[in-house]
Design an enzyme around this catalytic site. Structure first.
Site, PDB file in Angstrom:
ATOM      1  N   THR A 255     -51.071 -39.699  -0.787  1.00 57.59           N
ATOM      2  CA  THR A 255     -49.924 -39.790  -1.711  1.00 57.59           C
ATOM      3  C   THR A 255     -48.897 -38.760  -1.219  1.00 57.59           C
ATOM      4  O   THR A 255     -48.989 -38.279  -0.093  1.00 57.59           O
ATOM      5  CB  THR A 255     -50.355 -39.404  -3.144  1.00 57.59           C
ATOM      6  OG1 THR A 255     -50.790 -38.034  -3.114  1.00 57.59           O
ATOM      7  CG2 THR A 255     -51.468 -40.283  -3.676  1.00 57.59           C
TER       8      THR A 255
ATOM      9  N   VAL B 240     -44.104 -31.194 -17.721  1.00 56.38           N
ATOM     10  CA  VAL B 240     -45.281 -30.873 -18.547  1.00 56.38           C
ATOM     11  C   VAL B 240     -45.520 -29.374 -18.679  1.00 56.38           C
ATOM     12  O   VAL B 240     -46.309 -28.928 -19.511  1.00 56.38           O
ATOM     13  CB  VAL B 240     -46.578 -31.574 -18.034  1.00 56.38           C
ATOM     14  CG1 VAL B 240     -46.470 -33.086 -18.123  1.00 56.38           C
ATOM     15  CG2 VAL B 240     -46.941 -31.126 -16.620  1.00 56.38           C
TER      16      VAL B 240
ATOM     17  N   LYS C 246     -58.318 -27.034 -11.035  1.00 52.55           N
ATOM     18  CA  LYS C 246     -59.045 -28.295 -11.235  1.00 52.55           C
ATOM     19  C   LYS C 246     -60.422 -28.043 -11.861  1.00 52.55           C
ATOM     20  O   LYS C 246     -60.943 -28.898 -12.583  1.00 52.55           O
ATOM     21  CB  LYS C 246     -59.150 -29.063  -9.913  1.00 52.55           C
ATOM     22  CG  LYS C 246     -57.798 -29.660  -9.488  1.00 52.55           C
ATOM     23  CD  LYS C 246     -57.264 -30.665 -10.520  1.00 52.55           C
ATOM     24  CE  LYS C 246     -55.979 -31.326 -10.111  1.00 52.55           C
ATOM     25  NZ  LYS C 246     -55.491 -32.315 -11.093  1.00 52.55           N
TER      26      LYS C 246
ATOM     27  N   TYR D 255     -55.663 -23.627  -6.524  1.00 57.87           N
ATOM     28  CA  TYR D 255     -55.661 -25.065  -6.834  1.00 57.87           C
ATOM     29  C   TYR D 255     -57.053 -25.477  -7.324  1.00 57.87           C
ATOM     30  O   TYR D 255     -57.185 -26.163  -8.345  1.00 57.87           O
ATOM     31  CB  TYR D 255     -55.248 -25.899  -5.618  1.00 57.87           C
ATOM     32  CG  TYR D 255     -55.323 -27.384  -5.913  1.00 57.87           C
ATOM     33  CD1 TYR D 255     -54.409 -27.982  -6.777  1.00 57.87           C
ATOM     34  CD2 TYR D 255     -56.339 -28.182  -5.369  1.00 57.87           C
ATOM     35  CE1 TYR D 255     -54.488 -29.341  -7.089  1.00 57.87           C
ATOM     36  CE2 TYR D 255     -56.429 -29.535  -5.670  1.00 57.87           C
ATOM     37  CZ  TYR D 255     -55.497 -30.106  -6.529  1.00 57.87           C
ATOM     38  OH  TYR D 255     -55.581 -31.451  -6.846  1.00 57.87           O
TER      39      TYR D 255
HETATM   40  P1  NDP Z   1     -48.062 -37.083  -6.019  1.00 56.55           P
HETATM   41  O1  NDP Z   1     -47.372 -35.857  -5.532  1.00 56.55           O
HETATM   42  O2  NDP Z   1     -47.817 -38.358  -5.309  1.00 56.55           O
HETATM   43  O3  NDP Z   1     -47.746 -37.278  -7.571  1.00 56.55           O
HETATM   44  C1  NDP Z   1     -47.744 -36.190  -8.461  1.00 56.55           C
HETATM   45  C2  NDP Z   1     -47.069 -36.611  -9.747  1.00 56.55           C
HETATM   46  O4  NDP Z   1     -47.111 -35.497 -10.662  1.00 56.55           O
HETATM   47  C3  NDP Z   1     -45.617 -36.980  -9.534  1.00 56.55           C
HETATM   48  O5  NDP Z   1     -45.336 -38.159 -10.249  1.00 56.55           O
HETATM   49  C4  NDP Z   1     -44.856 -35.815 -10.129  1.00 56.55           C
HETATM   50  O6  NDP Z   1     -43.639 -36.275 -10.736  1.00 56.55           O
HETATM   51  C5  NDP Z   1     -45.827 -35.349 -11.219  1.00 56.55           C
HETATM   52  N1  NDP Z   1     -45.576 -33.960 -11.596  1.00 56.55           N
HETATM   53  C6  NDP Z   1     -45.724 -32.847 -10.845  1.00 56.55           C
HETATM   54  N2  NDP Z   1     -45.327 -31.770 -11.543  1.00 56.55           N
HETATM   55  C7  NDP Z   1     -44.924 -32.221 -12.762  1.00 56.55           C
HETATM   56  C8  NDP Z   1     -44.392 -31.602 -13.901  1.00 56.55           C
HETATM   57  N3  NDP Z   1     -44.212 -30.275 -13.966  1.00 56.55           N
HETATM   58  N4  NDP Z   1     -44.090 -32.356 -14.990  1.00 56.55           N
HETATM   59  C9  NDP Z   1     -44.279 -33.704 -14.942  1.00 56.55           C
HETATM   60  N5  NDP Z   1     -44.778 -34.345 -13.889  1.00 56.55           N
HETATM   61  C10 NDP Z   1     -45.075 -33.615 -12.800  1.00 56.55           C
HETATM   62  O7  NDP Z   1     -49.610 -36.726  -5.996  1.00 56.55           O
HETATM   63  P2  NDP Z   1     -50.911 -37.508  -6.525  1.00 56.55           P
HETATM   64  O8  NDP Z   1     -50.575 -38.840  -7.035  1.00 56.55           O
HETATM   65  O9  NDP Z   1     -51.910 -37.393  -5.456  1.00 56.55           O
HETATM   66  O10 NDP Z   1     -51.363 -36.540  -7.701  1.00 56.55           O
HETATM   67  C11 NDP Z   1     -51.706 -36.985  -8.995  1.00 56.55           C
HETATM   68  C12 NDP Z   1     -52.874 -36.175  -9.514  1.00 56.55           C
HETATM   69  O11 NDP Z   1     -54.014 -36.422  -8.699  1.00 56.55           O
HETATM   70  C13 NDP Z   1     -52.670 -34.659  -9.494  1.00 56.55           C
HETATM   71  O12 NDP Z   1     -53.176 -34.121 -10.688  1.00 56.55           O
HETATM   72  C14 NDP Z   1     -53.494 -34.203  -8.304  1.00 56.55           C
HETATM   73  O13 NDP Z   1     -53.922 -32.881  -8.434  1.00 56.55           O
HETATM   74  C15 NDP Z   1     -54.638 -35.191  -8.393  1.00 56.55           C
HETATM   75  N6  NDP Z   1     -55.423 -35.378  -7.181  1.00 56.55           N
HETATM   76  C16 NDP Z   1     -54.834 -35.792  -6.016  1.00 56.55           C
HETATM   77  C17 NDP Z   1     -55.609 -35.976  -4.884  1.00 56.55           C
HETATM   78  C18 NDP Z   1     -55.025 -36.357  -3.571  1.00 56.55           C
HETATM   79  O14 NDP Z   1     -55.709 -36.205  -2.545  1.00 56.55           O
HETATM   80  N7  NDP Z   1     -53.809 -36.877  -3.518  1.00 56.55           N
HETATM   81  C19 NDP Z   1     -57.066 -35.792  -4.941  1.00 56.55           C
HETATM   82  C20 NDP Z   1     -57.565 -35.325  -6.192  1.00 56.55           C
HETATM   83  C21 NDP Z   1     -56.771 -35.162  -7.273  1.00 56.55           C
HETATM   84  P3  NDP Z   1     -42.238 -35.530 -10.700  1.00 56.55           P
HETATM   85  O15 NDP Z   1     -42.177 -34.709  -9.442  1.00 56.55           O
HETATM   86  O16 NDP Z   1     -41.252 -36.651 -10.744  1.00 56.55           O
HETATM   87  O17 NDP Z   1     -42.218 -34.705 -11.950  1.00 56.55           O
HETATM   88  C1  8X3 Z   2     -56.746 -33.022  -4.028  1.00 57.35           C
HETATM   89  C2  8X3 Z   2     -57.767 -33.208  -2.969  1.00 57.35           C
HETATM   90  O1  8X3 Z   2     -59.153 -31.966  -1.234  1.00 57.35           O
HETATM   91  O2  8X3 Z   2     -56.756 -31.669  -1.167  1.00 57.35           O
HETATM   92  O3  8X3 Z   2     -57.287 -32.543  -5.200  1.00 57.35           O
HETATM   93  O4  8X3 Z   2     -58.045 -30.657  -2.918  1.00 57.35           O
HETATM   94  S1  8X3 Z   2     -57.933 -31.797  -2.051  1.00 57.35           S
END
Ligand code: NDP
Ligand code: 8X3
Length: 257
Positions: free
Chosen positions: A192, A65, A161, A157
């Site tokens: 995750t 992306v 957000k 980060y």
């Molecule tokens: P994961 O690391 O498990 O998943 C992240 C996903 O983003 C992967 O599928 C990865 O796929 C994809 N990704 C990362 N960079 C790119 C890129 N350049 N192009 C396309 N895809 C990309 O983490 P989460 O599921 O936790 O994260 C998902 C979302 O949730 C994020 O936006 C994160 O900031 C947000 N979030 C997460 C929290 C948490 O505590 N886990 C809390 C709050 C928000 P691939 O590497 O195959 O490209």
């Molecule tokens: C992911 C949750 O608290 O690590 O956005 O920023 S935290």
């Protein structure tokens, strides 16, 4: 609840965590899935699984992306019916490092800004015009508690957000008068691969983030995303902040040991 049967749902970052959980949940309701991420092998594995378990129609695309020309080329050559996206889940995102701002890595900053902010912008800019033209659509962006509250060492980060939150709000303002809806789902701690990515594969350090508490699961968040997507057309769930019960703010977490 409104059916999403046969709706085209584009999920970025569907290869892991929240994106993968969304793919599974939407598949169970008969959506046509367009799954995007850089790790195509994982997407293909999931597509095979969903085709087998739910009889889903799934199209996978290898997509970074951050790469505007790749995003443009990929979205512009989607075959029918995948080009007509009904629901865009802007989920791809990551954090890198947990350093004081004045000691931070330029490379980490750029990776987070390019993925979390520019990725959401590119996807939205390229998908939303079709939604407006067709008179239907929903953009659901995964923000974070980090966009509401900055925590120590979270600086860049958290800034990405906060930007995502502002972009979601801006998109909603600009879409007023169209039927296209915009939602922001903002989780606290979800277990995750997020922390492993943040700490560049240091699984032990990643584990400490969730130690002694019950974190959210990717399925918990997928259910909220699904709820937003299945409201009647006159209802727009604008913003949802979801915490584990063991977390009450970006920094306040109850740990048992
Ligand atoms: P994961 O690391 O498990 O998943 C992240 C996903 O983003 C992967 O599928 C990865 O796929 C994809 N990704 C990362 N960079 C790119 C890129 N350049 N192009 C396309 N895809 C990309 O983490 P989460 O599921 O936790 O994260 C998902 C979302 O949730 C994020 O936006 C994160 O900031 C947000 N979030 C997460 C929290 C948490 O505590 N886990 C809390 C709050 C928000 P691939 O590497 O195959 O490209
Ligand atoms: C992911 C949750 O608290 O690590 O956005 O920023 S935290």
């Amino acid at each position: 609840m409104v059916s999403i049967q046969d709706q085209v749902v584009l999920i970025t970052g569907a290869s892991s965590g929240i994106g993968a959980a969304c793919a599974r949940l939407f598949a169970q309701s008969g959506a046509k899935l367009l799954l995007a991420a850089r790790r195509l092998d994982r997407l293909e594995q999931m597509a095979a699984e969903l085709q087998k378990t739910a009889g889903s129609q799934v199209h996978t695309v290898e997509l970074d992306v951050r790469d505007r020309s790749q995003v443009e080329a990929t979205l512009n050559r989607l075959p029918s019916p995948w080009a007509d996206v009904d629901i865009l889940v802007n989920n791809a995102g990551l954090s890198r490092g947990l350093d004081k701002l004045y000691e931070g890595s330029f490379q980490d900053w750029e990776e987070m800004i390019d993925t979390n902010i520019k990725g959401v912008l590119y996807m939205s800019r390229l998908v939303v015009p079709g939604m407006v033209r067709r008179g239907r659509g929903h953009v659901i962006t995964i923000g974070s508690v980090a966009g509401h509250q900055t925590y120590p060492n979270g600086n860049v980060y958290c800034a990405t957000k906060a930007a995502v939150r502002a972009l979601s709000e801006g998109l909603k303002l600009d879409l007023l008068g169209t039927p296209v809806r915009v939602s922001s789902v903002d989780p606290g701690l979800v277990e995750t691969e997020f922390s492993e990515v943040r700490f560049r594969g240091d699984a032990e350090r990643a584990q400490t983030v969730y130690q002694g508490l019950t974190p959210l699961t990717p399925d918990d968040i997928a259910e909220v995303v699904f709820f937003c997507a299945t409201r009647p057309p006159h209802v727009n769930v604008s913003e949802v902040l979801v915490f584990p019960t063991d977390q009450s703010s970006a920094t306040l977490v109850h740990r048992r040991d």
